[in-house]
Design a protein around this motif. Sequence first.
Motif, PDB file in Angstrom:
ATOM      1  N   ILE A  39     -14.088 -26.388  12.714  1.00 19.17           N
ATOM      2  CA  ILE A  39     -14.224 -27.284  11.561  1.00 19.17           C
ATOM      3  C   ILE A  39     -13.152 -28.370  11.601  1.00 19.17           C
ATOM      4  CG2 ILE A  39     -13.986 -27.389   9.037  1.00 19.17           C
ATOM      5  CD1 ILE A  39     -15.398 -24.637   8.958  1.00 19.17           C
ATOM      6  N   ALA A  40     -11.921 -27.966  11.983  1.00 18.34           N
ATOM      7  CA  ALA A  40     -10.838 -28.952  12.066  1.00 18.34           C
ATOM      8  C   ALA A  40     -11.196 -30.058  13.064  1.00 18.34           C
ATOM      9  CB  ALA A  40      -9.541 -28.261  12.466  1.00 18.34           C
ATOM     10  N   GLN A  41     -11.819 -29.656  14.180  1.00 12.18           N
ATOM     11  CA  GLN A  41     -12.197 -30.663  15.174  1.00 12.18           C
ATOM     12  C   GLN A  41     -13.382 -31.492  14.697  1.00 12.18           C
ATOM     13  OE1 GLN A  41     -12.253 -28.893  19.286  1.00 12.18           O
ATOM     14  NE2 GLN A  41     -11.116 -27.318  18.204  1.00 12.18           N
ATOM     15  N   ALA A  42     -14.332 -30.839  14.042  1.00 12.42           N
ATOM     16  CA  ALA A  42     -15.485 -31.580  13.529  1.00 12.42           C
ATOM     17  C   ALA A  42     -15.037 -32.611  12.497  1.00 12.42           C
ATOM     18  CB  ALA A  42     -16.503 -30.613  12.926  1.00 12.42           C
ATOM     19  N   ARG A  43     -13.995 -32.277  11.737  1.00 14.71           N
ATOM     20  CA  ARG A  43     -13.493 -33.198  10.710  1.00 14.71           C
ATOM     21  C   ARG A  43     -12.994 -34.504  11.318  1.00 14.71           C
ATOM     22  NH1 ARG A  43      -9.427 -30.727   6.239  1.00 14.71           N
ATOM     23  NH2 ARG A  43      -9.425 -32.841   5.385  1.00 14.71           N
TER      24      ARG A  43
ATOM     25  N   ARG B  71      -4.577 -23.626  25.814  1.00 11.68           N
ATOM     26  CA  ARG B  71      -4.007 -24.699  26.614  1.00 11.68           C
ATOM     27  C   ARG B  71      -3.796 -25.932  25.732  1.00 11.68           C
ATOM     28  NH1 ARG B  71      -7.666 -25.796  31.428  1.00 11.68           N
ATOM     29  NH2 ARG B  71      -8.013 -23.546  31.348  1.00 11.68           N
ATOM     30  N   GLU B  72      -2.783 -26.732  26.106  1.00 12.54           N
ATOM     31  CA  GLU B  72      -2.566 -27.989  25.402  1.00 12.54           C
ATOM     32  C   GLU B  72      -3.785 -28.870  25.620  1.00 12.54           C
ATOM     33  OE1 GLU B  72       0.021 -28.773  23.539  1.00 12.54           O
ATOM     34  OE2 GLU B  72       1.009 -26.867  23.963  1.00 12.54           O
ATOM     35  N   SER B  73      -4.206 -29.563  24.581  1.00 13.72           N
ATOM     36  CA  SER B  73      -5.309 -30.493  24.768  1.00 13.72           C
ATOM     37  C   SER B  73      -4.733 -31.901  24.806  1.00 13.72           C
ATOM     38  CB  SER B  73      -6.313 -30.353  23.643  1.00 13.72           C
ATOM     39  OG  SER B  73      -5.700 -30.705  22.420  1.00 13.72           O
ATOM     40  N   PRO B  74      -5.451 -32.833  25.472  1.00 18.63           N
ATOM     41  CA  PRO B  74      -4.951 -34.211  25.566  1.00 18.63           C
ATOM     42  C   PRO B  74      -4.656 -34.789  24.182  1.00 18.63           C
ATOM     43  CG  PRO B  74      -7.014 -33.950  26.798  1.00 18.63           C
ATOM     44  CD  PRO B  74      -6.767 -32.655  26.104  1.00 18.63           C
ATOM     45  N   SER B  75      -5.492 -34.410  23.207  1.00 20.89           N
ATOM     46  CA  SER B  75      -5.238 -34.890  21.846  1.00 20.89           C
ATOM     47  C   SER B  75      -5.274 -33.702  20.913  1.00 20.89           C
ATOM     48  CB  SER B  75      -6.325 -35.885  21.449  1.00 20.89           C
ATOM     49  OG  SER B  75      -7.589 -35.257  21.491  1.00 20.89           O
ATOM     50  N   GLY B  76      -4.324 -33.638  20.001  1.00 17.74           N
ATOM     51  CA  GLY B  76      -4.355 -32.579  19.008  1.00 17.74           C
ATOM     52  C   GLY B  76      -3.690 -31.301  19.471  1.00 17.74           C
ATOM     53  N   PRO B  77      -3.872 -30.237  18.684  1.00 18.89           N
ATOM     54  CA  PRO B  77      -3.174 -28.967  18.910  1.00 18.89           C
ATOM     55  C   PRO B  77      -3.757 -28.206  20.111  1.00 18.89           C
ATOM     56  CG  PRO B  77      -4.698 -28.773  17.086  1.00 18.89           C
ATOM     57  CD  PRO B  77      -4.767 -30.191  17.544  1.00 18.89           C
ATOM     58  N   PRO B  78      -3.065 -27.127  20.571  1.00 19.61           N
ATOM     59  CA  PRO B  78      -3.596 -26.335  21.686  1.00 19.61           C
ATOM     60  C   PRO B  78      -4.964 -25.765  21.325  1.00 19.61           C
ATOM     61  CG  PRO B  78      -1.415 -25.552  21.036  1.00 19.61           C
ATOM     62  CD  PRO B  78      -1.823 -26.584  20.044  1.00 19.61           C
ATOM     63  N   ARG B  79      -5.799 -25.621  22.333  1.00 19.39           N
ATOM     64  CA  ARG B  79      -7.140 -25.096  22.096  1.00 19.39           C
ATOM     65  C   ARG B  79      -7.425 -23.937  23.034  1.00 19.39           C
ATOM     66  NH1 ARG B  79      -9.657 -31.120  21.792  1.00 19.39           N
ATOM     67  NH2 ARG B  79      -9.135 -31.439  19.601  1.00 19.39           N
ATOM     68  N   ARG B  80      -8.367 -23.115  22.604  1.00 13.36           N
ATOM     69  CA  ARG B  80      -8.773 -21.987  23.434  1.00 13.36           C
ATOM     70  C   ARG B  80      -9.832 -22.478  24.422  1.00 13.36           C
ATOM     71  NH1 ARG B  80      -9.253 -16.214  22.715  1.00 13.36           N
ATOM     72  NH2 ARG B  80      -8.943 -16.156  20.478  1.00 13.36           N
ATOM     73  N   TYR B  81      -9.453 -22.525  25.685  1.00  9.94           N
ATOM     74  CA  TYR B  81     -10.381 -22.970  26.730  1.00  9.94           C
ATOM     75  C   TYR B  81     -11.063 -21.758  27.349  1.00  9.94           C
ATOM     76  CZ  TYR B  81      -8.986 -27.853  26.796  1.00  9.94           C
ATOM     77  OH  TYR B  81      -8.786 -29.170  26.458  1.00  9.94           O
ATOM     78  N   TYR B  82     -12.357 -21.902  27.567  1.00 12.33           N
ATOM     79  CA  TYR B  82     -13.128 -20.822  28.187  1.00 12.33           C
ATOM     80  C   TYR B  82     -13.412 -21.181  29.628  1.00 12.33           C
ATOM     81  CZ  TYR B  82     -13.873 -19.024  23.529  1.00 12.33           C
ATOM     82  OH  TYR B  82     -13.680 -18.508  22.278  1.00 12.33           O
ATOM     83  N   GLU B  83     -13.329 -20.186  30.504  1.00 10.65           N
ATOM     84  CA  GLU B  83     -13.807 -20.420  31.862  1.00 10.65           C
ATOM     85  C   GLU B  83     -14.571 -19.234  32.404  1.00 10.65           C
ATOM     86  OE1 GLU B  83     -10.437 -20.721  34.819  1.00 10.65           O
ATOM     87  OE2 GLU B  83      -9.421 -21.128  32.910  1.00 10.65           O
ATOM     88  N   LEU B  84     -15.366 -19.526  33.443  1.00 15.95           N
ATOM     89  CA  LEU B  84     -16.229 -18.517  34.025  1.00 15.95           C
ATOM     90  C   LEU B  84     -15.397 -17.584  34.908  1.00 15.95           C
ATOM     91  CD1 LEU B  84     -19.274 -18.286  33.713  1.00 15.95           C
ATOM     92  CD2 LEU B  84     -19.544 -19.595  35.810  1.00 15.95           C
ATOM     93  N   THR B  85     -15.655 -16.286  34.834  1.00 18.88           N
ATOM     94  CA  THR B  85     -14.984 -15.353  35.743  1.00 18.88           C
ATOM     95  C   THR B  85     -15.864 -15.165  36.984  1.00 18.88           C
ATOM     96  OG1 THR B  85     -16.102 -13.463  34.784  1.00 18.88           O
ATOM     97  CG2 THR B  85     -13.999 -14.069  33.799  1.00 18.88           C
ATOM     98  N   LYS B  86     -15.305 -14.443  37.968  1.00 20.75           N
ATOM     99  CA  LYS B  86     -16.089 -14.128  39.178  1.00 20.75           C
ATOM    100  C   LYS B  86     -17.389 -13.430  38.798  1.00 20.75           C
ATOM    101  CE  LYS B  86     -14.041 -15.149  43.221  1.00 20.75           C
ATOM    102  NZ  LYS B  86     -13.824 -16.497  42.638  1.00 20.75           N
ATOM    103  N   SER B  87     -17.268 -12.441  37.915  1.00 27.23           N
ATOM    104  CA  SER B  87     -18.465 -11.680  37.584  1.00 27.23           C
ATOM    105  C   SER B  87     -19.435 -12.531  36.764  1.00 27.23           C
ATOM    106  CB  SER B  87     -18.099 -10.356  36.898  1.00 27.23           C
ATOM    107  OG  SER B  87     -18.383 -10.379  35.548  1.00 27.23           O
ATOM    108  N   GLY B  88     -18.898 -13.498  36.005  1.00 28.73           N
ATOM    109  CA  GLY B  88     -19.751 -14.454  35.304  1.00 28.73           C
ATOM    110  C   GLY B  88     -20.537 -15.314  36.275  1.00 28.73           C
TER     111      GLY B  88
END
Lengths: 191, 116
Positions: A39-43, B71-88
């Motif tokens: 939501i924060a990002q959508a804002r 991870r730090e994002s280029p803009s704004g606060p850190p974000r939870r980044y998802y990535e594919l695993t080997k089994s994925g």
Amino acid sequence: MSANPENQIDGYLKDLERELRGFPRGRRLELLAEVRDHIAQARTTLSSESDAEVKTMLERVGDPADIAAEARDRFEVRTVRPGALEFGALILLAIGGLVLPIIGWVVGVILLWISPAWTSGEKLLGTLVVPGGLAVPLFLGVFAVSPGLGPMERALFGVLFVAPVASLTYLAVKLRSRSAAAIHEAASANW
Amino acid sequence: MVEGRQGSLVSQMRRGTIAFCVMALLREGSRYGFDLVRALGGVDGMVTSEGTIYPLLARLRRDGLVESAWRESPSGPPRRYYELTKSGETSLREFIEEWARFSDAVDGLLRKGRQT
């Protein structure tokens, strides 16, 4: 009167939190945190924070009931509508042995194991704590207890009384949390 | 109810495939939730409620098909980044083969039905 966007968003997150009742705490907090971030990002993409824009944004995020329904589905959270089977099991486990010695309690155990509402571990707990239910301490109280009761006997008597009450209360609480989830699911069945 | 039979059919097809669509998007590199949702949202009918992606991501993570890192994002606060695993990756590759076979078979049957 214009609602503050913070209030709208807080209200939304509170609704979601309520819908997620019955989930393990860790799972619930994590989902809430993710949706809050979303939501924060959508804002930041809104051109203005008018009531209407915030409302549309929250509608895109989705009905909290839908998100909770998806979570229940993905994590196969048990949902049950407790009926005669479940209530019968709990009552007979507690006092069935008083109505019909031994047999009453055994019928309670059978109902307990037939019901899909509890996990095997919970059923085992309900069976083993304590066989006979409240009939055991009550019969002991009537027939076997002499006035000169030692501290050991007193303690044993207390445990025999408290343990089944505790284990059946636990089963009842589990039943309630699962049925709470089921009620919400019915409310959001038009997904 | 707004949704008729067609609507519920689409939603069932979506249910069955969305996990793999998410994994396919992650094949190009890691993404955060919001970014994933918007990428899926570009495809008609793929996302009805944006928030429903998070229970799915949590499930994929529990199954070890994706993993996430803050991870730090280029803009704004850190974000939870998802990535594919080997089994994925393995699971996705298998699905892509199955899907090709399945959709070819269905396409073939649908064409046949039209000719008669």
